[in-house]
Scaffold this active site. Structure first.
Site, short mmCIF file in Angstrom:
data_model
loop_
_atom_site.label_atom_id
_atom_site.label_comp_id
_atom_site.label_asym_id
_atom_site.label_seq_id
_atom_site.Cartn_x
_atom_site.Cartn_y
_atom_site.Cartn_z
N MET A 52 22.30 -14.88 39.18
CA MET A 52 21.85 -13.50 39.39
C MET A 52 22.98 -12.68 40.03
O MET A 52 22.74 -11.62 40.61
CB MET A 52 20.60 -13.48 40.27
N GLY A 53 24.22 -13.18 39.95
CA GLY A 53 25.36 -12.45 40.50
C GLY A 53 25.50 -12.66 42.00
O GLY A 53 24.91 -13.59 42.56
N LEU A 55 28.19 -13.74 43.44
CA LEU A 55 28.63 -15.14 43.34
C LEU A 55 29.40 -15.59 44.58
O LEU A 55 30.17 -14.84 45.16
CB LEU A 55 29.53 -15.30 42.10
N HIS A 59 28.06 -21.06 43.46
CA HIS A 59 28.01 -20.77 42.02
C HIS A 59 29.28 -21.27 41.34
O HIS A 59 29.22 -21.82 40.24
CB HIS A 59 27.95 -19.25 41.78
N GLY A 169 22.15 -25.68 40.71
CA GLY A 169 22.46 -26.18 42.05
C GLY A 169 21.26 -26.86 42.71
O GLY A 169 20.11 -26.46 42.50
N ASP A 172 18.51 -25.06 45.24
CA ASP A 172 17.20 -24.70 44.67
C ASP A 172 16.64 -25.94 43.98
O ASP A 172 16.51 -25.97 42.75
CB ASP A 172 17.36 -23.53 43.70
N VAL A 198 26.64 -26.61 48.21
CA VAL A 198 27.92 -26.28 48.85
C VAL A 198 27.60 -25.56 50.16
O VAL A 198 26.78 -24.64 50.20
CB VAL A 198 28.80 -25.38 47.94
N SER A 208 23.49 -16.24 48.25
CA SER A 208 23.81 -14.80 48.18
C SER A 208 23.06 -14.06 49.28
O SER A 208 23.52 -13.03 49.78
CB SER A 208 23.40 -14.23 46.82
N ARG A 209 21.90 -14.58 49.68
CA ARG A 209 21.09 -13.90 50.70
C ARG A 209 21.66 -14.06 52.11
O ARG A 209 21.22 -13.36 53.01
CB ARG A 209 19.64 -14.40 50.66
O1 PAF Z 1 19.00 -19.64 40.81
C1 PAF Z 1 19.11 -18.46 40.40
O2 PAF Z 1 20.07 -17.74 40.68
C2 PAF Z 1 18.02 -17.89 39.49
O3 PAF Z 1 16.76 -18.35 39.85
C3 PAF Z 1 18.29 -18.15 37.98
C4 PAF Z 1 18.27 -19.63 37.64
C5 PAF Z 1 19.63 -17.55 37.59
C6 PAF Z 1 17.20 -17.47 37.14
O4 PAF Z 1 17.18 -16.10 37.33
#
Ligand code: PAF
Length: 305
Positions: A52-53, A55, A59, A169, A172, A198, A208-209
């Site tokens: 979702m960017g 990065l 990522h 990753g 999640d 990581v 990212s959060r």
């Molecule tokens: O893990 C993420 O960044 C998101 O849940 C994904 C897998 C890109 C789906 O939007």
């Protein structure tokens, strides 16, 4: 497996990055398909990383892993509205397309796919993918829309990119299991590979959060990992799971976390455990610090393992 030069294969020509720049940027599905078809005709194996960017090194580790497993690496950047509840941070989620592309270029990704929301979810889009069981506990309890939003977008991206292998990753971890289940259940011919979490030097899992954390919250945040790592060690050495979890909850609350869940579950089935069985178990946590929701997990490694 031999690695061909970037832009290998023939076929219809999507927009090309400037000479010497290995990263192509594609927004249109037809262009993506033309490029993938050309790579397939050239016999190249396609790796895919969905993002979702915003990065970070986590990522980029997925991209590096995909690079090791495939000849061409496609990365999607799409902030997926379906996986956010109206009360969540869709509008404020960090975005940095130019910075993301520079990072992807530096790690040797071949193509970045940046679809628009209109392309992904045109007027009338009505389909949802639901993966039962695995989606229901942990994050699924307080974010009931989340995994169906993830499964829907990931299946759609898989159909668009048609990768041979896709890397997700382990931060999640539940998401990884849900996607593995979906791929098995729907007979998708895609290898799903998990990649280790990581961490920052102080142990905080990269996310990212993390950018939402204030300086004082950032100082406390690594305690989340410290707590679950200690819990995992205690349980591995024979501590009762419910007592260890109770103490862990108290510790996190005293530090200022609002705990959503702190649980021990089987790493494969994600079933809750009250005592260790023969399979691998993990400690899973989600907690809010200020306005930032953090998740993490760690394997329970017994002496004999
Ligand atoms: O893990 C993420 O960044 C998101 O849940 C994904 C897998 C890109 C789906 O939007």
């Amino acid at each position: 497996m031999g690695k061909a030069m970037p832009h290998g294969g023939g076929g219809a020509a999507p927009p090309r990055a400037p000479e010497g720049d290995g990263l192509e940027t594609v927004a249109e599905l037809a262009q993506l398909r033309a490029r993938i078809a050309a790579w397939r005709r050239a016999g190249l194996r396609i790796g895919f990383v969905a993002t979702m960017g915003a990065l970070h090194e986590g990522h980029l580790s997925l991209v590096r892993k995909a690079h090791a497993l495939a000849d061409r690496v496609v990365v999607s950047i799409f902030l997926n509205p379906l996986q956010f509840a109206p009360s969540e941070d869709f509008a404020s989620y960090p975005r940095d397309e130019a910075g993301d592309c520079a990072k992807l270029r530096a790690v040797g990704a071949h193509l970045v796919y940046l679809p628009s929301a209109e392309q992904m979810y045109p007027e009338g889009f009505a389909t949802r993918v639901a993966v039962g069981g695995l989606s229901e506990g942990l994050c699924g309890r307080t974010r009931p829309q989340f995994f169906s939003g993830v499964a829907t977008v990931v299946l759609k991206l898989f159909n668009q990119v048609r990768p041979d292998v896709s890397v997700f990753g382990e931060k999640d971890f539940q998401q990884l299991k849900v996607i593995e289940r979906m791929v098995r259940d729907l007979d998708l011919d895609i290898e799903i590979v998990g990649a280790p979490i990581v961490r920052e030097r102080d142990g905080l899992a990269m996310s990212s959060r993390n950018a939402y954390l204030s300086a004082s919250e950032r100082a406390i945040a690594p305690e989340l990992y410290r707590t679950i790592r200690e819990l995992a060690q205690e349980i591995a050495h024979g501590a009762a799971i419910d007592e260890a979890i109770g103490a862990g909850r108290k510790r996190l609350s005293a530090l200022g976390f609002v705990v959503d869940y702190l649980e021990v579950r089987d790493s494969e089935s994600l079933r809750p455990l009250t005592q260790l069985g023969s399979g691998e178990a993990r400690v899973f946590v989600a907690a809010t610090l200020g306005r930032t929701r953090l998740i993490d997990n760690v394997a329970i490694v017994r002496e004999s393992q």
